[in-house]
Enzyme design. Structure first.
Site, PDB file in Angstrom:
ATOM      1  N   GLY A  99       0.741  -1.194   0.004  1.00 33.76           N
ATOM      2  CA  GLY A  99      -0.020   0.002   0.041  1.00 33.76           C
ATOM      3  C   GLY A  99       0.801   1.212  -0.107  1.00 33.76           C
ATOM      4  O   GLY A  99       0.408   2.291   0.110  1.00 33.76           O
ATOM      5  N   GLY A 101       2.381   2.334  -2.551  1.00 32.45           N
ATOM      6  CA  GLY A 101       2.619   2.823  -4.040  1.00 32.45           C
ATOM      7  C   GLY A 101       4.161   2.943  -4.608  1.00 32.45           C
ATOM      8  O   GLY A 101       4.543   3.306  -5.284  1.00 32.45           O
ATOM      9  N   SER A 102       4.606   1.354  -4.489  1.00 35.58           N
ATOM     10  CA  SER A 102       6.144   1.249  -4.707  1.00 35.58           C
ATOM     11  C   SER A 102       5.980   1.345  -6.456  1.00 35.58           C
ATOM     12  O   SER A 102       7.131   1.914  -6.709  1.00 35.58           O
ATOM     13  CB  SER A 102       6.418  -0.241  -3.963  1.00 35.58           C
ATOM     14  OG  SER A 102       7.438  -0.737  -4.698  1.00 35.58           O
ATOM     15  N   ALA A 105       6.094   4.826  -7.714  1.00 39.48           N
ATOM     16  CA  ALA A 105       7.443   5.567  -7.404  1.00 39.48           C
ATOM     17  C   ALA A 105       8.457   4.999  -8.237  1.00 39.48           C
ATOM     18  O   ALA A 105       9.499   5.897  -8.818  1.00 39.48           O
ATOM     19  CB  ALA A 105       7.697   5.335  -5.683  1.00 39.48           C
ATOM     20  N   ASP A 146      -2.065   6.426  -6.645  1.00 38.89           N
ATOM     21  CA  ASP A 146      -0.526   6.506  -6.401  1.00 38.89           C
ATOM     22  C   ASP A 146       0.119   7.253  -7.410  1.00 38.89           C
ATOM     23  O   ASP A 146       0.907   8.012  -6.852  1.00 38.89           O
ATOM     24  CB  ASP A 146      -0.186   4.802  -6.534  1.00 38.89           C
ATOM     25  CG  ASP A 146      -0.769   4.064  -5.355  1.00 38.89           C
ATOM     26  OD1 ASP A 146      -1.658   4.337  -4.621  1.00 38.89           O
ATOM     27  OD2 ASP A 146      -0.517   2.913  -5.597  1.00 38.89           O
TER      28      ASP A 146
HETATM   29  O1  PMV Z   1      -3.392  -0.427  -0.298  1.00 41.56           O
HETATM   30  P1  PMV Z   1      -3.557   0.319  -1.484  1.00 41.56           P
HETATM   31  O2  PMV Z   1      -2.699   1.646  -1.436  1.00 41.56           O
HETATM   32  O3  PMV Z   1      -3.411  -0.540  -2.670  1.00 41.56           O
HETATM   33  O4  PMV Z   1      -5.065   0.755  -1.350  1.00 41.56           O
HETATM   34  C1  PMV Z   1      -6.027   0.678  -2.051  1.00 41.56           C
HETATM   35  C2  PMV Z   1      -7.294   1.622  -1.843  1.00 41.56           C
HETATM   36  C3  PMV Z   1      -8.350   1.214  -1.958  1.00 41.56           C
HETATM   37  O5  PMV Z   1      -9.305   2.227  -1.887  1.00 41.56           O
HETATM   38  C4  PMV Z   1      -8.954  -0.095  -0.955  1.00 41.56           C
HETATM   39  C5  PMV Z   1      -8.626   0.653  -3.468  1.00 41.56           C
HETATM   40  C6  PMV Z   1      -8.498   1.856  -4.536  1.00 41.56           C
HETATM   41  O6  PMV Z   1      -8.392   1.430  -5.654  1.00 41.56           O
HETATM   42  O7  PMV Z   1      -8.779   2.892  -4.235  1.00 41.56           O
END
Ligand code: PMV
Length: 310
Positions: A99, A101-102, A105, A146
């Site tokens: 989560g 955003g690797s 980046a 991201d």
């Molecule tokens: O963990 P991450 O950064 O992939 O978060 C996803 C965020 C969600 O709201 C669960 C999904 C999305 O596409 O927004």
């Protein structure tokens, strides 16, 4: 030598609800960055890890990581340049698949470095488009959070179907980010929430709307000069995510431990069922909260300051 970098990101409020039309807020997480360095000439383009292992090379597709090769080719196509004969090295501090955003980046740093090497000036909007395209290699249908936060390196508010808007931050504040050590692919909890919406539309819609209301309140608090007032909103957002079924015993334990040690607020951040917890702290409680998170099982803890910005 050409160098470029890009930060990680964390979601502050609104994950999951954002998939269903509510707003969400994400911020850059500059304590962790991906660095790309173009070191010098080579027989053909090669993308290597810091230790020198080959990650991707257009001339050697069978020896390349297929996703990284696709990323590299997408970036070259986006910049409309031929593959330069150089050796590119990646050093990323950002853990993958939790989560932060690797992927965005790495793609941002790589695009910046290749553009700079080719003496191309590339504005943020074009960079964002290219990185968004690379995101679909990893995520199928990326939400756009991201790439936008990583490229613009500023807090943004997202609502599906709209351009992201800038989030004003009146006063800096400190977050601890704790890795639960558990991993869960984003699509699993996203699908679970979608299923809940089908099975129990009234209750689920109300929870998503409550999260949306928290995000609106958070935007006002962020713009003001009392960031600690975000704390209760974080705990409420976490409870609502629990009701959606995307928390886990480990994440609940970390949030609880942070609260008991004096954090003003804490919640899971990102898709949940694993990944990270964020805790709002200040100097008076930061060390104690970090210790409590560690004792509650956090595998790694980072500290970051979210800077004031108009
Ligand atoms: O963990 P991450 O950064 O992939 O978060 C996803 C965020 C969600 O709201 C669960 C999904 C999305 O596409 O927004």
């Amino acid at each position: 030598m050409t160098r470029a970098s890009a930060p990680a990101k964390v979601i502050l409020f609104g994950e999951h609800a954002v998939v269903h039309g509510q707003p969400a807020i994400a911020v850059p997480f500059p304590a962790l960055r991906a660095y790309v360095e173009i070191r010098g000439d080579a027989a053909a383009l090669e993308f290597r890890s810091h230790s020198g292992a080959l990650l991707a090379a257009p001339q050697l597709p069978q020896k390349s990581d297929p996703l990284l090769l696709q990323m590299l080719l997408t970036i070259l196509r986006g910049l409309a340049i031929d593959a330069p004969r150089v050796s590119i090295h990646l050093r990323s501090e950002i853990p993958q698949a939790c989560g932060f955003g690797s992927g965005a980046a790495v793609a941002t740093a790589l695009t910046r470095a290749l553009a700079c090497h080719a003496r191309l000036s590339i504005d943020a909007s074009r960079l964002n488009d290219i990185v968004f395209e690379t995101e679909s290699i990893f995520h199928g249908t990326p939400g756009g959070i991201d790439n936008a936060v990583v490229v613009h390196e500023r807090a943004l508010c997202f609502t599906k179907g709209k351009d992201p808007s800038r989030v004003r931050i009146g006063r800096p504040f400190d977050l601890l980010v704790a890795d639960s050590g558990d991993r869960c692919a984003t699509h699993i909890p996203v699908t679970a929430v979608r299923r809940q919406l089908q099975v129990n539309p009234g209750r689920t819609t109300a929870i998503l709307a409550d999260i949306g209301a928290i995000v609106e309140q958070a935007l006002e608090v962020l713009a003001g000069d009392l960031p600690f007032a975000l704390g209760p909103l974080m705990y409420r957002n976490h409870d609502l995510l629990g009701k959606l079924g995307v928390s886990s015993p480990v994440l609940d334990r970390l949030v609880c431990a942070a609260g008991c040690a004096g954090a003003a607020g804490a919640k899971l951040s990102g898709a949940g069922r694993g990944g990270n917890v964020i805790a709002l702290v200040d100097e008076s409680c930061s060390a104690e909260v970090a210790l409590a998170l560690q004792e509650a099982g956090a595998k790694q803890i980072w500290s970051t300051t979210i800077q004031a910005r108009g």
